[in-house]
Structure formats: structure tokens, C-alpha cells
Design an enzyme around this catalytic site. Structure first.
Site, PDB file in Angstrom:
ATOM      1  N   GLU A 126       0.823  -1.213   0.000  1.00 14.06           N
ATOM      2  CA  GLU A 126       0.000   0.000   0.000  1.00 14.06           C
ATOM      3  C   GLU A 126       0.856   1.262   0.000  1.00 14.06           C
ATOM      4  OE1 GLU A 126      -2.683  -0.498   3.328  1.00 14.06           O
ATOM      5  OE2 GLU A 126      -3.871  -1.970   2.218  1.00 14.06           O
TER       6      GLU A 126
ATOM      7  N   CYS B 164      -2.285  -4.889  -5.413  1.00 13.82           N
ATOM      8  CA  CYS B 164      -2.809  -6.118  -4.808  1.00 13.82           C
ATOM      9  C   CYS B 164      -1.777  -7.243  -4.839  1.00 13.82           C
ATOM     10  CB  CYS B 164      -4.035  -6.603  -5.576  1.00 13.82           C
ATOM     11  SG  CYS B 164      -5.454  -5.520  -5.489  1.00 13.82           S
TER      12      CYS B 164
ATOM     13  N   GLU C 128      -2.158 -10.278  -5.834  1.00 10.02           N
ATOM     14  CA  GLU C 128      -2.196 -11.033  -7.096  1.00 10.02           C
ATOM     15  C   GLU C 128      -1.331 -10.370  -8.157  1.00 10.02           C
ATOM     16  OE1 GLU C 128      -4.697  -9.985  -5.179  1.00 10.02           O
ATOM     17  OE2 GLU C 128      -6.561 -11.066  -5.582  1.00 10.02           O
TER      18      GLU C 128
ATOM     19  N   CYS D 226      -9.747  -8.411  -7.366  1.00 13.47           N
ATOM     20  CA  CYS D 226     -10.473  -7.203  -7.780  1.00 13.47           C
ATOM     21  C   CYS D 226     -10.530  -7.142  -9.307  1.00 13.47           C
ATOM     22  CB  CYS D 226      -9.774  -5.965  -7.220  1.00 13.47           C
ATOM     23  SG  CYS D 226      -8.281  -5.513  -8.129  1.00 13.47           S
TER      24      CYS D 226
ATOM     25  N   CYS E   5      -7.132  -6.861 -11.179  1.00 15.11           N
ATOM     26  CA  CYS E   5      -6.380  -8.127 -11.175  1.00 15.11           C
ATOM     27  C   CYS E   5      -7.027  -9.140 -12.107  1.00 15.11           C
ATOM     28  CB  CYS E   5      -6.286  -8.682  -9.757  1.00 15.11           C
ATOM     29  SG  CYS E   5      -5.197  -7.708  -8.703  1.00 15.11           S
TER      30      CYS E   5
HETATM   31  N1  THU Z   1      -6.283  -6.528  -1.932  1.00 11.98           N
HETATM   32  C1  THU Z   1      -5.500  -7.496  -2.494  1.00 11.98           C
HETATM   33  O1  THU Z   1      -4.277  -7.499  -2.337  1.00 11.98           O
HETATM   34  N2  THU Z   1      -6.114  -8.453  -3.220  1.00 11.98           N
HETATM   35  C2  THU Z   1      -7.469  -8.602  -3.352  1.00 11.98           C
HETATM   36  O2  THU Z   1      -7.923  -9.541  -3.984  1.00 11.98           O
HETATM   37  C3  THU Z   1      -8.360  -7.625  -2.716  1.00 11.98           C
HETATM   38  C4  THU Z   1      -7.697  -6.422  -2.130  1.00 11.98           C
HETATM   39  C5  THU Z   1      -5.623  -5.510  -1.088  1.00 11.98           C
HETATM   40  C6  THU Z   1      -5.527  -4.137  -1.639  1.00 11.98           C
HETATM   41  C7  THU Z   1      -5.430  -3.300  -0.370  1.00 11.98           C
HETATM   42  O3  THU Z   1      -4.072  -3.265   0.050  1.00 11.98           O
HETATM   43  C8  THU Z   1      -6.213  -4.094   0.660  1.00 11.98           C
HETATM   44  O4  THU Z   1      -6.343  -5.398   0.119  1.00 11.98           O
HETATM   45  C9  THU Z   1      -7.569  -3.513   0.979  1.00 11.98           C
HETATM   46  O5  THU Z   1      -8.310  -3.323  -0.167  1.00 11.98           O
END
Ligand code: THU
Length: 131
Positions: A47, A56, A58, A89, A92
Site C-alpha cells: 500500500e 494487490c 495477485e 479485484c 487483477c
Molecule cells: N487486496 C489485495 O491485495 N487483493 C485482493 O484480492 C483484494 C484487495 C488488497 C488491496 C489493499 O491493500 C487491501 O487489500 C484492501 O483493499
């Protein structure tokens, strides 16, 4: 090399989750991408204080794999502390449709990793944009 099982890949995703850098949401996600050659590439979410720059788990795994020369993928496991697990999401999903269209997507709640749900990329993003 021994064949990687679904549960193996989930365990790799759980290990990856420990490296998540999620100081804002505190929502730690881990991913493990399995290549057709049996190589496993881990990823975790990263983040930014400028929230939109967040990447993310993935995508981190996929970008790592692609830039290390892997181009054909069998499966990706994703774990997050959420009932039923977190499905990828939209962004991804698009990237998976482009670079890992045949990958099985395994998702699990990281607190109950023995219950795994499987999806195809086609099921997650039908009629994806292809250039
Ligand atoms: N996030 C992922 O890494 N993968 C997902 O499939 C859903 C969301 C992360 C992004 C962000 O850092 C946190 O989860 C909250 O949305």
C-alpha cells in the site's frame, strides 16, 4: 519436482501474506502463483499513502513472475482474512485474463485455510478486454 497441490499453494500464499505491507487498511493479502513448470512465485499487497497506488497481492505475484521470465501459469492461490476469502479485484481479473487465462484461482480465508473455493479466470471475468 513433486506436483503442487491446491493446499500446498494455499500454504505458500499464507507465507506470502506475512510480507504484506498494508499499514493503511491493515488487510493483509497473500498470493502464490504456480507456473506450468512447477515454480511458485509469491506476492503480497503493498500500500501507499497515496492510496490509489496500492498494488494487490495477485498483481505483485504476477508482475514478479512475468518479469522473471515466466509466462505460462497453472494456478494462483489468494488468502485474506475474510469469510470465504477475497476474490481478485477487477484490475487483477483483467491482468489474469491477459497473462494467466488458464490459471485456476484458489481463494481461502487465511483464518480457515482448509476451506478453499476454486474459480476459473473466465468465470471471474467473462468477455474480458483483449487487444
Ligand atoms: N487486496 C489485495 O491485495 N487483493 C485482493 O484480492 C483484494 C484487495 C488488497 C488491496 C489493499 O491493500 C487491501 O487489500 C484492501 O483493499
Amino acid at each position: 519436482m513433486q506436483a503442487t497441490s491446491k493446499q500446498n499453494l494455499i500454504q505458500e500464499a499464507l507465507a506470502a501474506q506475512k510480507r504484506a505491507v498494508a499499514p493503511y487498511s491493515k488487510f493483509q493479502v497473500g498470493a502464490a502463483l504456480l507456473t506450468v513448470d512447477g515454480v511458485i512465485i509469491r506476492g503480497a499487497n503493498v500500500e501507499s499513502a497515496s492510496y490509489g497506488l496500492t498494488c494487490c497481492a495477485e498483481r505483485v505475484a504476477l508482475f514478479k513472475a512475468l518479469t522473471e521470465g515466466h509466462s505460462s501459469f497453472k494456478a494462483i492461490a489468494v488468502v485474506a482474512p475474510m469469510g470465504g476469502g477475497a476474490t481478485p479485484c477487477g484490475a487483477c481479473r483483467q491482468l489474469l485474463a491477459e497473462y494467466a487465462p488458464k490459471a485456476k484461482v484458489w481463494v481461502a480465508d487465511s483464518r480457515k485455510p482448509l476451506k478453499v473455493t476454486g474459480y476459473s479466470v473466465q468465470e471471474l471475468l467473462p468477455v474480458s478486454f483483449q487487444f
